[in-house]
Design an enzyme around this catalytic site. Structure first.
Site, PDB file in Angstrom:
ATOM      1  N   ASN A   9       9.983  -5.791 -24.510  1.00 57.00           N
ATOM      2  CA  ASN A   9       9.848  -5.550 -25.953  1.00 57.00           C
ATOM      3  C   ASN A   9      11.229  -5.603 -26.601  1.00 57.00           C
ATOM      4  OD1 ASN A   9       9.296  -4.654 -28.505  1.00 57.00           O
ATOM      5  ND2 ASN A   9       8.910  -2.520 -27.913  1.00 57.00           N
ATOM      6  N   LYS A  11      12.041  -5.654 -29.581  1.00 55.62           N
ATOM      7  CA  LYS A  11      12.129  -4.921 -30.861  1.00 55.62           C
ATOM      8  C   LYS A  11      12.823  -5.812 -31.904  1.00 55.62           C
ATOM      9  CE  LYS A  11      12.231  -0.562 -28.397  1.00 55.62           C
ATOM     10  NZ  LYS A  11      12.419   0.864 -28.492  1.00 55.62           N
ATOM     11  N   HIS A  86       2.734   1.403 -30.764  1.00 52.48           N
ATOM     12  CA  HIS A  86       4.072   1.813 -30.292  1.00 52.48           C
ATOM     13  C   HIS A  86       4.517   3.057 -31.073  1.00 52.48           C
ATOM     14  CE1 HIS A  86       8.317   1.820 -29.389  1.00 52.48           C
ATOM     15  NE2 HIS A  86       8.033   1.034 -28.354  1.00 52.48           N
ATOM     16  N   GLU A 155       4.503   5.890 -22.558  1.00 52.12           N
ATOM     17  CA  GLU A 155       5.913   5.970 -22.943  1.00 52.12           C
ATOM     18  C   GLU A 155       6.212   7.339 -23.552  1.00 52.12           C
ATOM     19  OE1 GLU A 155       7.593   1.837 -23.711  1.00 52.12           O
ATOM     20  OE2 GLU A 155       6.487   2.296 -25.531  1.00 52.12           O
ATOM     21  N   GLY A 161      14.851   5.015 -25.389  1.00 49.02           N
ATOM     22  CA  GLY A 161      16.209   4.828 -25.900  1.00 49.02           C
ATOM     23  C   GLY A 161      17.171   5.969 -25.614  1.00 49.02           C
ATOM     24  N   SER A 196      13.486   3.878 -21.358  1.00 47.00           N
ATOM     25  CA  SER A 196      14.824   3.753 -20.763  1.00 47.00           C
ATOM     26  C   SER A 196      14.836   3.079 -19.394  1.00 47.00           C
ATOM     27  CB  SER A 196      15.504   5.127 -20.673  1.00 47.00           C
ATOM     28  OG  SER A 196      15.766   5.618 -21.965  1.00 47.00           O
ATOM     29  N   GLY A 217      12.465  -1.663 -23.463  1.00 46.86           N
ATOM     30  CA  GLY A 217      12.941  -1.906 -24.824  1.00 46.86           C
ATOM     31  C   GLY A 217      14.350  -2.461 -24.812  1.00 46.86           C
TER      32      GLY A 217
HETATM   33  C1  PEP Z   1      10.074   1.022 -25.858  1.00 42.97           C
HETATM   34  O1  PEP Z   1      10.395   1.356 -26.997  1.00 42.97           O
HETATM   35  O2  PEP Z   1       8.973   0.491 -25.624  1.00 42.97           O
HETATM   36  C2  PEP Z   1      11.027   1.265 -24.790  1.00 42.97           C
HETATM   37  C3  PEP Z   1      10.579   1.310 -23.580  1.00 42.97           C
HETATM   38  O3  PEP Z   1      12.331   1.410 -25.193  1.00 42.97           O
HETATM   39  P1  PEP Z   1      13.620   1.670 -24.278  1.00 42.97           P
HETATM   40  O4  PEP Z   1      13.465   0.864 -23.032  1.00 42.97           O
HETATM   41  O5  PEP Z   1      14.763   1.227 -25.129  1.00 42.97           O
HETATM   42  O6  PEP Z   1      13.636   3.139 -23.995  1.00 42.97           O
END
Ligand code: PEP
Length: 235
Positions: A9, A11, A86, A155, A161, A196, A217
């Site tokens: 993703n 983003k 999300h 998640e 993040g 993360s 992400g």
């Molecule tokens: C997400 O927002 O789907 C995600 C997994 O973000 P990150 O990997 O940056 O934590």
């Protein structure tokens, strides 16, 4: 071992020059890798990749909805998946479970597969409400839905993040709970973990037996990270 799903993703992390480099360097070797660029870049990705997702959709097919993109429109382009629910969309765009349910139905009706994101926040986690919150989200988001064309992405919001990844045992425990809940709803869906994930911790996370894959992400916008993660899930 069956290949795990890897949902990338991106983003809104990249601009056009990054996208061009990404496409020239990232080769996808396995059908379980799903790329989710910012919507306007999807036509560039379509020239090279088969498994693409849009990061969000609107619940209606066509009409006077300025700025919106529908499931009908993306499926006509050949895009296979839509991310729905999300936590950033739930939070920034005030998306409710009722709206998410409508979006899922619209995606499925238009032949898309759905990546449904669910997750608890830190307060809910600390007050031991995780299972209650996830159960509510599953039942509301999947109300009156029988399709098997859905991937669940668990998640925890406080892991997105932040670098705070739950330990393997906890993730496994929550995934078992989600799978049991789905089973009670007559659904047998893959469940992936997100929050993360990067090329380092994925080597440990992949040891979780009941996890069907990962949603990534930030690291999904970094070419070196992506190449390493693809190797891990493809080996
Ligand atoms: C997400 O927002 O789907 C995600 C997994 O973000 P990150 O990997 O940056 O934590």
């Amino acid at each position: 071992m069956e290949n795990k799903i890897l949902i990338l993703n991106m983003k809104m992390y990249m601009e056009l020059k990054d996208i061009k480099e990404y496409i020239s360097k990232v080769n996808v070797t396995n059908d379980n890798i799903i790329l989710c660029p910012t919507a306007i870049y999807l036509p560039y990705f379509l020239k090279k990749y088969k498994n693409l997702a849009i990061q969000n959709i609107y619940a209606e097919d066509l009409g006077a909805y300025t700025g919106a993109i529908s499931a009908l429109q993306v499926s006509e382009l050949g895009i296979k998946y839509a991310i729905v629910g999300h936590s950033e969309c739930r939070n920034h765009f005030n998306e409710t479970d009722e709206l998410i349910n409508k979006k899922i139905k619209s995606a499925l009706d238009n032949g898309l597969k759905v990546i449904l994101c669910i997750g608890d926040n830190l307060e809910q986690y600390k007050s031991l409400k995780t299972k209650e919150v996830l159960k509510q989200q599953l039942h509301k988001d999947l109300y009156n839905i029988e399709s098997q064309n859905i991937i669940i992405a668990y998640e925890p919001i406080f892991s997105i993040g932040t670098g705070n990844v739950l330990d393997n045992e906890m993730i496994s425990n929550i995934i078992s709970f989600i799978k049991q809940e789905l089973c009670d709803m007559n659904l047998d869906l893959p469940v992936v973990y997100g929050g993360s994930v990067n090329s380092d911790n994925i080597k440990e996370l992949i040891k979780i037996k009941n996890v069907d894959g990962f949603m990534v992400g930030k690291s999904s916008s970094m070419i070196d990270e992506v190449l390493k993660m693809i190797k891990v899930v493809s080996s």
